[in-house]
Design a protein around this motif. Structure first.
Motif, mmCIF file in Angstrom:
data_model
loop_
_atom_site.group_PDB
_atom_site.id
_atom_site.type_symbol
_atom_site.label_atom_id
_atom_site.label_comp_id
_atom_site.label_asym_id
_atom_site.label_seq_id
_atom_site.Cartn_x
_atom_site.Cartn_y
_atom_site.Cartn_z
ATOM 1 N N LEU A 57 67.551 41.650 31.072
ATOM 2 C CA LEU A 57 68.506 42.009 32.121
ATOM 3 C C LEU A 57 68.227 41.271 33.429
ATOM 4 O O LEU A 57 68.869 41.553 34.439
ATOM 5 C CB LEU A 57 68.463 43.527 32.378
ATOM 6 N N ASP A 58 67.296 40.312 33.415
ATOM 7 C CA ASP A 58 66.866 39.685 34.664
ATOM 8 C C ASP A 58 67.852 38.659 35.194
ATOM 9 O O ASP A 58 67.898 38.398 36.395
ATOM 10 C CB ASP A 58 65.502 39.017 34.488
ATOM 11 N N SER A 59 68.614 37.997 34.317
ATOM 12 C CA SER A 59 69.540 36.957 34.761
ATOM 13 C C SER A 59 70.717 36.887 33.813
ATOM 14 O O SER A 59 70.621 37.316 32.646
ATOM 15 C CB SER A 59 68.833 35.592 34.804
ATOM 16 N N PRO A 60 71.856 36.377 34.265
ATOM 17 C CA PRO A 60 73.024 36.248 33.380
ATOM 18 C C PRO A 60 72.718 35.434 32.125
ATOM 19 O O PRO A 60 73.182 35.778 31.034
ATOM 20 C CB PRO A 60 74.059 35.553 34.266
ATOM 21 N N ALA A 61 71.952 34.362 32.263
ATOM 22 C CA ALA A 61 71.607 33.551 31.100
ATOM 23 C C ALA A 61 70.791 34.354 30.096
ATOM 24 O O ALA A 61 70.991 34.243 28.875
ATOM 25 C CB ALA A 61 70.839 32.308 31.540
ATOM 26 N N ASP A 62 69.878 35.181 30.597
ATOM 27 C CA ASP A 62 69.065 36.004 29.699
ATOM 28 C C ASP A 62 69.913 37.075 29.001
ATOM 29 O O ASP A 62 69.651 37.432 27.845
ATOM 30 C CB ASP A 62 67.926 36.677 30.478
ATOM 31 N N VAL A 63 70.917 37.586 29.685
ATOM 32 C CA VAL A 63 71.824 38.560 29.061
ATOM 33 C C VAL A 63 72.549 37.917 27.882
ATOM 34 O O VAL A 63 72.653 38.503 26.788
ATOM 35 C CB VAL A 63 72.830 39.099 30.093
ATOM 36 N N VAL A 64 73.055 36.703 28.094
ATOM 37 C CA VAL A 64 73.757 36.000 27.016
ATOM 38 C C VAL A 64 72.812 35.732 25.850
ATOM 39 O O VAL A 64 73.183 35.915 24.672
ATOM 40 C CB VAL A 64 74.355 34.683 27.548
ATOM 41 N N ARG A 65 71.595 35.339 26.136
ATOM 42 C CA ARG A 65 70.620 35.085 25.063
ATOM 43 C C ARG A 65 70.317 36.378 24.294
ATOM 44 O O ARG A 65 70.150 36.361 23.066
ATOM 45 C CB ARG A 65 69.338 34.514 25.663
ATOM 46 N N LEU B 279 76.141 41.413 32.762
ATOM 47 C CA LEU B 279 76.134 40.173 33.560
ATOM 48 C C LEU B 279 76.169 40.495 35.053
ATOM 49 O O LEU B 279 75.455 39.883 35.859
ATOM 50 C CB LEU B 279 77.319 39.286 33.172
ATOM 51 N N LEU B 280 77.023 41.467 35.421
ATOM 52 C CA LEU B 280 77.094 41.866 36.829
ATOM 53 C C LEU B 280 75.764 42.455 37.293
ATOM 54 O O LEU B 280 75.273 42.137 38.393
ATOM 55 C CB LEU B 280 78.216 42.883 37.011
ATOM 56 N N CYS B 281 75.162 43.310 36.460
ATOM 57 C CA CYS B 281 73.862 43.901 36.828
ATOM 58 C C CYS B 281 72.794 42.828 36.990
ATOM 59 O O CYS B 281 71.935 42.917 37.882
ATOM 60 C CB CYS B 281 73.435 44.915 35.770
ATOM 61 N N ALA B 282 72.833 41.810 36.127
ATOM 62 C CA ALA B 282 71.847 40.730 36.229
ATOM 63 C C ALA B 282 72.008 39.957 37.539
ATOM 64 O O ALA B 282 71.028 39.614 38.206
ATOM 65 C CB ALA B 282 71.981 39.775 35.043
ATOM 66 N N GLN C 35 69.226 39.770 40.497
ATOM 67 C CA GLN C 35 68.728 38.532 41.109
ATOM 68 C C GLN C 35 68.940 38.550 42.614
ATOM 69 O O GLN C 35 68.073 38.079 43.377
ATOM 70 C CB GLN C 35 69.439 37.323 40.495
ATOM 71 N N ASN C 36 70.077 39.093 43.048
ATOM 72 C CA ASN C 36 70.336 39.193 44.479
ATOM 73 C C ASN C 36 69.315 40.109 45.156
ATOM 74 O O ASN C 36 68.798 39.799 46.245
ATOM 75 C CB ASN C 36 71.747 39.715 44.701
ATOM 76 N N ASP C 37 69.004 41.247 44.498
ATOM 77 C CA ASP C 37 67.992 42.158 45.052
ATOM 78 C C ASP C 37 66.620 41.483 45.116
ATOM 79 O O ASP C 37 65.862 41.666 46.079
ATOM 80 C CB ASP C 37 67.901 43.423 44.194
ATOM 81 N N GLN C 38 66.303 40.716 44.066
ATOM 82 C CA GLN C 38 65.028 40.000 44.077
ATOM 83 C C GLN C 38 64.966 39.000 45.228
ATOM 84 O O GLN C 38 63.947 38.872 45.901
ATOM 85 C CB GLN C 38 64.823 39.262 42.750
ATOM 86 N N SER C 39 66.083 38.281 45.444
ATOM 87 C CA SER C 39 66.120 37.310 46.533
ATOM 88 C C SER C 39 65.956 37.998 47.887
ATOM 89 O O SER C 39 65.221 37.519 48.762
ATOM 90 C CB SER C 39 67.435 36.521 46.499
#
Length: 603
Positions: free
Chosen positions: A129-137, A303-306, A310-314
């Motif tokens: 759930l960390d990034s959109p790319a990871d969600v797709v994977r 995807l939205l949560c990811a 990422q925005n929260d991490q930034s």
């Protein structure tokens, strides 16, 4: 609000914990949870004898648990599947049924492990759930890993006679999609609520405390929209999307995934009862169609949560960087304040040191003025025309020269006393006294002269613990013969015609006062002077004097000026050289002491 340190890397599935109470508790918990979810799902089985059901939330529990807490949980999952398959296929009735139950257990467990491990590898051990790319994977791993599992399990069921081969296609698609949909819908809930998502959980707890009314409204809206869409059969399922998006923004992945599971449970129950716009002639088709719609919504939500995560991490990284920057600025400010205080203190001490050194330099100048030969002393030498010039500008060294005539023997001593302040002046006095004393002994050997002088200076320097060094050249002149020994700049020999010759003095001796016995290092050179011939001695600062462009005065220019004025008296020669040096330097200052001695044999 200060957020906790973010946790980006999730535990690797490929790890094995040491057996213990916590280990047993986890295995039991996942086994019970899997069994309970399976019992809920099997209630909607379309082919009970083949254990074929379009709903299989237990798969999501298995994969989510292994991703969140470690692959060692496969043992509890295996045990739970074995019990379920034994009951489904009535393994107590025949050997074939028992073998089928065991085979399906192994294949089903392997599928769950492959999904977890593959997802972990595709996401490089991060949470899916960390990034959109990871969600797709993660979605790809869920669907592709169970494609062969569905094929094999459907073939086993048909081969053991639990279903006709004509139903193979339906069993395969149902088995495959139910497992994949279950992973996509349920596994994210376990991941979002695991300890690896501390940032999201922290925000969720704070959001619930601050916005509990919004959470209640969301639940009511989901239930209400589901009621309208599924019971009243109005096609308003799309209205669930804004509510879930709202949950994602307000409560991040824990709230959004919880809402997705709640929606899935309501939708499955209603559709199984023949309610809602997804109802078809076959319950198997209806439930698969329903879950495909919910899975599409889930994909968008994940995807939205990811992106939000990422925005929260930034943001957190910026906060950390800002706090770190503030700390560094404060630390740097304190360091600069300390450095400034040290500089101020050093400046005061330097001022005091400069005053002391200026006073000592003034004393040294006075000592030099007292011991240097006067013009009257030089003019009293009948056989030689001697003129000298010195300018004391450097406190780190002191130029010294002396001319003594005893019974026709003229002794010239020229040197540089290295060191600072009064010690240099005292050493210069020692040298002058020793040179004049030795000159009175009437020894024409410049070598013995220097050796005796060195021993005297060595003992005095050692007794005074001084750090000064002395380079000294001694020249003895008698009846046109000049004996040279010691160390200084090259001796310039000028013939009566103005022709210039050079005699190197760098290898004649070591600096004085370093060794007690310098016999092995002392050498001698001789120069014959005819009437009108002479010599020029200078310190290194004269040829190295710089003009405003950094160009040195140089020896060639010195030789040219000396040659042009050599027919004049020695005093005129030295004045011409000094004037030319001053003209070359312009407004530049002399960086070192400047000394010049001109000696001519009278005609």
């Amino acid at each position: 609000m200060t957020l906790p340190a973010r946790s980006v890397i999730s535990p690797r599935p490929l790890r094995f914990a040491q057996p213990g109470l916590a280990y047993v508790w986890k295995q039991g918990a996942v086994a019970v949870a899997y069994y309970a979810a399976a019992q809920f799902s099997i209630a909607y089985a379309t082919l009970p004898d083949a254990a074929s059901t379009p709903v299989w939330f237990a798969g999501g529990i298995a994969v989510g648990a292994m991703l969140a807490y470690g692959v060692e949980l496969w043992l509890g999952i295996f045990a739970s599947i074995l019990v379920l398959e034994f009951i489904f296929f009535k393994g107590w009735e025949s050997t074939n049924s028992l073998m089928l139950a065991i085979a399906v257990t192994f294949i089903a467990t392997l599928g769950k492990v492959i999904a977890a491990v593959w997802s972990d590898r595709l996401t490089q051990s991060r949470s899916p759930l960390d990034s959109p790319a990871d969600v797709v994977r993660f979605i790809l791993a869920a669907f592709l890993s169970h494609l062969p599992i569905g094929m094999i399990c459907a073939a086993l069921v048909c081969n053991f006679g639990k279903a006709p081969w004509a139903a193979y296609r339906q069993i395969f698609i149902t088995w495959w999609l139910s497992d994949a949909f279950g992973i996509v819908l349920v596994a994210p809930l376990l991941l979002a609520w695991s300890s690896t998502r501390s940032l999201d959980l922290f925000q969720f707890r704070n959001a619930i405390r601050q916005h509990w009314l919004e959470a209640a409204v969301m639940v009511v809206l989901v239930i209400g929209i589901s009621e309208v869409a599924l019971v009243d059969k109005y096609p308003v399922e799309y209205l669930l999307i804004p509510v879930i998006v709202w949950a994602a923004f307000r409560f991040r992945s824990p709230g959004a995934t919880l809402m997705m599971v709640l929606l899935s449970l309501l939708a499955v129950v209603s559709t199984a009862k023949g309610l809602g716009s997804f109802t078809r002639s076959s319950m198997n088709e209806s439930l698969l169609l329903l879950q495909s719609c919910i899975a599409a919504i889930a994909l968008t939500t994940l995807l939205l949560c990811a992106v939000l995560y990422q925005n929260d991490q930034s943001k957190q990284a910026l906060r950390d960087a800002n706090h770190s920057l503030e700390d560094r600025v404060q630390q740097r400010t304190a360091e600069l304040a300390q450095a400034n205080a040290a500089i101020v203190d050093l400046n005061e001490r330097l001022k005091q040191e400069n005053l002391r050194m200026a006073a000592e330099l003034d004393v040294v100048r006075q000592i030099q003025d007292m011991i240097l030969p006067t013009p009257e002393d030089l003019s009293a030498i009948q056989t030689l025309d001697v003129s000298a010039f010195t300018d004391l500008t450097d406190e780190d060294s002191t130029d010294y020269f002396d001319v003594v005539e005893t019974d026709g023997i003229v002794t010239l001593s020229v040197g540089i006393v290295g060191g600072r302040g009064l010690e240099s002046g005292v050493l210069m006095l020692m040298v002058q006294t020793a040179v004049r004393t030795l000159a009175e002994l009437r020894d024409r050997s410049s070598v013995r002269f220097l050796q005796t002088l060195n021993r005297t200076l060595y003992k005095n320097i050692e007794r005074l613990s001084a750090q000064q060094q002395l380079t000294l050249a001694v020249l003895n002149y008698l009846n046109g013969s000049l004996s040279v020994s010691g160390q200084h700049e090259d001796l310039v020999v000028v013939r009566a015609s103005g022709r210039v010759e050079r005699v190197s003095m760098t290898d004649l001796i070591l600096p004085l006062g370093l060794e007690f016995d310098i016999t092995a290092f002392t050498k001698r050179a001789s120069v014959e002077l005819q009437p009108g011939d002479g010599i020029v001695l200078y310190t290194s600062s004269l040829p190295s004097a710089l003009d405003e462009n950094g160009v040195m005065y140089g020896l060639d220019r010195l030789y040219r000026v000396v040659g042009q004025h050599w027919t004049q008296p020695a005093s005129a020669v030295h004045r011409a050289v000094i004037q030319d040096v001053r003209q070359h330097m312009g407004q530049e200052n002399v960086l070192d002491n400047l000394s010049l001695l001109v000696l001519k044999r009278r005609l």
